[in-house]
Design a protein around this motif. Structure first.
Motif, PDB file in Angstrom:
ATOM      1  N   LYS A 212      64.298  38.612  26.987  1.00 36.82           N
ATOM      2  CA  LYS A 212      65.340  37.646  26.675  1.00 36.82           C
ATOM      3  C   LYS A 212      65.818  36.973  27.962  1.00 36.82           C
ATOM      4  N   PRO A 213      66.219  35.698  27.897  1.00 43.89           N
ATOM      5  CA  PRO A 213      66.702  35.010  29.105  1.00 43.89           C
ATOM      6  C   PRO A 213      67.816  35.770  29.818  1.00 43.89           C
ATOM      7  N   ARG A 214      68.674  36.434  29.053  1.00 39.78           N
ATOM      8  CA  ARG A 214      69.763  37.213  29.655  1.00 39.78           C
ATOM      9  C   ARG A 214      69.201  38.333  30.512  1.00 39.78           C
ATOM     10  N   ALA A 215      68.209  39.043  29.984  1.00 43.61           N
ATOM     11  CA  ALA A 215      67.602  40.144  30.724  1.00 43.61           C
ATOM     12  C   ALA A 215      66.847  39.629  31.946  1.00 43.61           C
ATOM     13  N   GLN A 216      66.140  38.517  31.796  1.00 40.41           N
ATOM     14  CA  GLN A 216      65.424  37.932  32.918  1.00 40.41           C
ATOM     15  C   GLN A 216      66.373  37.613  34.066  1.00 40.41           C
ATOM     16  N   PHE A 217      67.486  36.984  33.745  1.00 35.36           N
ATOM     17  CA  PHE A 217      68.425  36.557  34.779  1.00 35.36           C
ATOM     18  C   PHE A 217      69.096  37.760  35.444  1.00 35.36           C
ATOM     19  N   LEU A 218      69.464  38.753  34.643  1.00 36.33           N
ATOM     20  CA  LEU A 218      70.096  39.951  35.205  1.00 36.33           C
ATOM     21  C   LEU A 218      69.143  40.699  36.141  1.00 36.33           C
ATOM     22  N   LEU A 219      67.882  40.787  35.753  1.00 38.80           N
ATOM     23  CA  LEU A 219      66.903  41.459  36.613  1.00 38.80           C
ATOM     24  C   LEU A 219      66.633  40.657  37.884  1.00 38.80           C
ATOM     25  N   ALA A 220      66.716  39.317  37.785  1.00 39.77           N
ATOM     26  CA  ALA A 220      66.571  38.476  38.976  1.00 39.77           C
ATOM     27  C   ALA A 220      67.766  38.661  39.909  1.00 39.77           C
ATOM     28  N   LEU A 221      68.973  38.744  39.346  1.00 41.11           N
ATOM     29  CA  LEU A 221      70.160  39.029  40.159  1.00 41.11           C
ATOM     30  C   LEU A 221      70.013  40.361  40.889  1.00 41.11           C
ATOM     31  N   THR A 222      69.518  41.342  40.163  1.00 41.84           N
ATOM     32  CA  THR A 222      69.335  42.676  40.754  1.00 41.84           C
ATOM     33  C   THR A 222      68.341  42.639  41.907  1.00 41.84           C
ATOM     34  N   ALA A 223      67.233  41.946  41.708  1.00 34.07           N
ATOM     35  CA  ALA A 223      66.227  41.866  42.772  1.00 34.07           C
ATOM     36  C   ALA A 223      66.801  41.166  44.004  1.00 34.07           C
ATOM     37  N   GLY A 224      67.555  40.079  43.800  1.00 31.37           N
ATOM     38  CA  GLY A 224      68.176  39.394  44.927  1.00 31.37           C
ATOM     39  C   GLY A 224      69.153  40.280  45.676  1.00 31.37           C
ATOM     40  N   SER A 225      69.900  41.089  44.929  1.00 27.99           N
ATOM     41  CA  SER A 225      70.846  42.006  45.581  1.00 27.99           C
ATOM     42  C   SER A 225      70.109  43.031  46.430  1.00 27.99           C
ATOM     43  N   PHE A 226      68.954  43.515  45.960  1.00 30.21           N
ATOM     44  CA  PHE A 226      68.170  44.469  46.741  1.00 30.21           C
ATOM     45  C   PHE A 226      67.642  43.840  48.028  1.00 30.21           C
ATOM     46  N   MET A 227      67.388  42.524  48.007  1.00 23.63           N
ATOM     47  CA  MET A 227      66.936  41.839  49.215  1.00 23.63           C
ATOM     48  C   MET A 227      68.007  41.865  50.302  1.00 23.63           C
ATOM     49  N   THR A 228      69.264  41.686  49.907  1.00 26.05           N
ATOM     50  CA  THR A 228      70.330  41.743  50.902  1.00 26.05           C
ATOM     51  C   THR A 228      70.505  43.160  51.427  1.00 26.05           C
ATOM     52  N   PHE A 229      70.448  44.145  50.545  1.00 30.12           N
ATOM     53  CA  PHE A 229      70.509  45.529  51.019  1.00 30.12           C
ATOM     54  C   PHE A 229      69.363  45.830  51.986  1.00 30.12           C
ATOM     55  N   GLY A 230      68.165  45.347  51.657  1.00 34.36           N
ATOM     56  CA  GLY A 230      67.033  45.555  52.540  1.00 34.36           C
ATOM     57  C   GLY A 230      67.224  44.878  53.889  1.00 34.36           C
ATOM     58  N   ALA A 231      67.757  43.652  53.878  1.00 32.23           N
ATOM     59  CA  ALA A 231      68.001  42.930  55.122  1.00 32.23           C
ATOM     60  C   ALA A 231      69.023  43.673  55.991  1.00 32.23           C
ATOM     61  N   VAL A 232      70.095  44.137  55.362  1.00 34.88           N
ATOM     62  CA  VAL A 232      71.128  44.874  56.100  1.00 34.88           C
ATOM     63  C   VAL A 232      70.550  46.159  56.691  1.00 34.88           C
ATOM     64  N   PHE A 233      69.779  46.878  55.896  1.00 30.92           N
ATOM     65  CA  PHE A 233      69.207  48.143  56.370  1.00 30.92           C
ATOM     66  C   PHE A 233      68.221  47.904  57.507  1.00 30.92           C
ATOM     67  N   SER A 234      67.452  46.822  57.417  1.00 25.03           N
ATOM     68  CA  SER A 234      66.483  46.530  58.470  1.00 25.03           C
ATOM     69  C   SER A 234      67.174  46.283  59.800  1.00 25.03           C
ATOM     70  N   ILE A 235      68.342  45.646  59.760  1.00 21.34           N
ATOM     71  CA  ILE A 235      69.097  45.386  60.983  1.00 21.34           C
ATOM     72  C   ILE A 235      69.728  46.680  61.505  1.00 21.34           C
ATOM     73  N   LEU A 236      70.318  47.446  60.610  1.00 16.76           N
ATOM     74  CA  LEU A 236      70.993  48.673  61.022  1.00 16.76           C
ATOM     75  C   LEU A 236      70.039  49.651  61.696  1.00 16.76           C
ATOM     76  N   LEU A 237      68.814  49.757  61.183  1.00 10.85           N
ATOM     77  CA  LEU A 237      67.861  50.714  61.761  1.00 10.85           C
ATOM     78  C   LEU A 237      67.345  50.273  63.130  1.00 10.85           C
ATOM     79  N   ALA A 238      67.423  48.973  63.415  1.00 12.58           N
ATOM     80  CA  ALA A 238      66.819  48.460  64.651  1.00 12.58           C
ATOM     81  C   ALA A 238      67.823  48.132  65.742  1.00 12.58           C
ATOM     82  N   ILE A 239      69.105  48.341  65.512  1.00 14.47           N
ATOM     83  CA  ILE A 239      70.133  48.007  66.514  1.00 14.47           C
ATOM     84  C   ILE A 239      69.890  48.784  67.805  1.00 14.47           C
TER      85      ILE A 239
END
Length: 298
Positions: free
Chosen positions: A53-80
């Motif tokens: 359903k379009p609702r599920a598609q959009f929610l899963l896309a939001l979730t994936a985008g949120s994981f990208m920010t968590f990944g970006a933050v973690f990548s910086i934190l580990l390399a400081i």
């Protein structure tokens, strides 16, 4: 005579059973899928995403985008404060791999993964409702962007990160935006870099799909992600994670510079890299295997 023949047949039957048992012991089941199975699985996943359903598609896309920010933050934190360049790239890549592992294993819908899954469905499966595909692609892209920005906003509001993080973030963002000074040439370089990035992420999806246990999936995700992070290849979804933090904490670049001078050319390159160099390449390389084994077009 008949009795001797019966004994001989019985011995031959016992030998066959023994040999079969030995083969079972000596040849354990594979712990991975073969390439033709992976390509077929890509098509099935693409179909499943479209059927949601379009609702599920959009929610899963939001979730994936949120994981990208968590990944970006973690990548910086580990390399400081890591001065050794090789170790810096390794730790940064491992940090971002956490975001991709969460995407692949949770079934979240990431734009750059869809660039592999949907073409595989188009090339392999008949009866695709083509009217829906462009809407789905757009909804995924926007959902990823909104999800990445929303998590960036929440992290900023939490006040959890220290000054060294933001100093390191500025270095990462500058590397992503270095093409801005080269005009049209820089725009084209981002596009080519985007091709390489989604080629690698497509292979991360390939290796993750191949694995049949959680350890294999994480390792399959990690290796190509470390490579694309180390190479500074322009991956639009990953850049959404970095830029969502940058736009909230830095004033060196504007939102339209992030979008028009990085995300758009990177996204075009990502489409080419995932759709052609992974999906199309492997689909036609294993075309006969897929047709014979899995019933292509069913």
């Amino acid at each position: 005579m008949k009795e001797n023949e019966s004994i001989k047949e019985k011995e031959e039957k016992e030998n066959r059973q023994t040999n079969a048992s030995e083969e079972e012991i000596d040849r354990p089941g594979r712990q991975f899928y073969i390439p033709s199975q992976i390509v077929d699985e890509f098509g099935e996943k693409g179909r499943d995403h479209l059927n949601k359903k379009p609702r599920a598609q959009f929610l899963l896309a939001l979730t994936a985008g949120s994981f990208m920010t968590f990944g970006a933050v973690f990548s910086i934190l580990l390399a400081i404060d890591i001065q050794a360049e090789g170790l810096f790239y390794l730790m940064s890549g491992l940090g971002f791999a956490a975001g991709y592992a969460m995407v692949f294993i949770s079934g979240a819908v990431l734009f750059t993964e869809v660039n592999v899954l949907l073409p595989s469905y188009l090339f392999n499966k008949k009866g695709l409702m083509k009217v829906n595909i462009y809407k789905f692609w757009l909804a995924t892209y926007l959902g990823n962007m909104i999800g990445a920005f929303a998590v960036g906003l929440l992290i900023q509001m939490s006040g959890s990160l220290s000054d060294p993080f933001y100093s390191e973030l500025a270095v990462y963002v500058d590397k992503k935006m270095k093409f801005l000074d080269y005009g049209v040439k820089g725009w084209f370089e981002i596009l080519v870099s985007g091709v390489l990035a989604n080629w690698l992420i497509g292979m991360a999806a390939f290796l993750t799909t191949s694995a049949r246990d959680i350890t294999g999936k994480i390792l399959g995700t990690t290796l190509p992600v470390v490579l694309f992070v180390a190479g500074n290849f322009q991956h639009s979804a990953a850049n959404m994670g970095y830029f969502s933090m940058g736009i909230l904490s830095m004033d060196q670049y504007t939102w339209y510079e992030y979008i028009f001078f990085n995300l758009i050319p990177a996204s075009i390159g990502n489409l080419i890299g995932g759709g052609i160099l992974v999906s199309l390449l492997f689909t036609y390389a294993y075309k006969e295997d897929i047709e014979n084994t899995f019933g292509m077009g069913k």
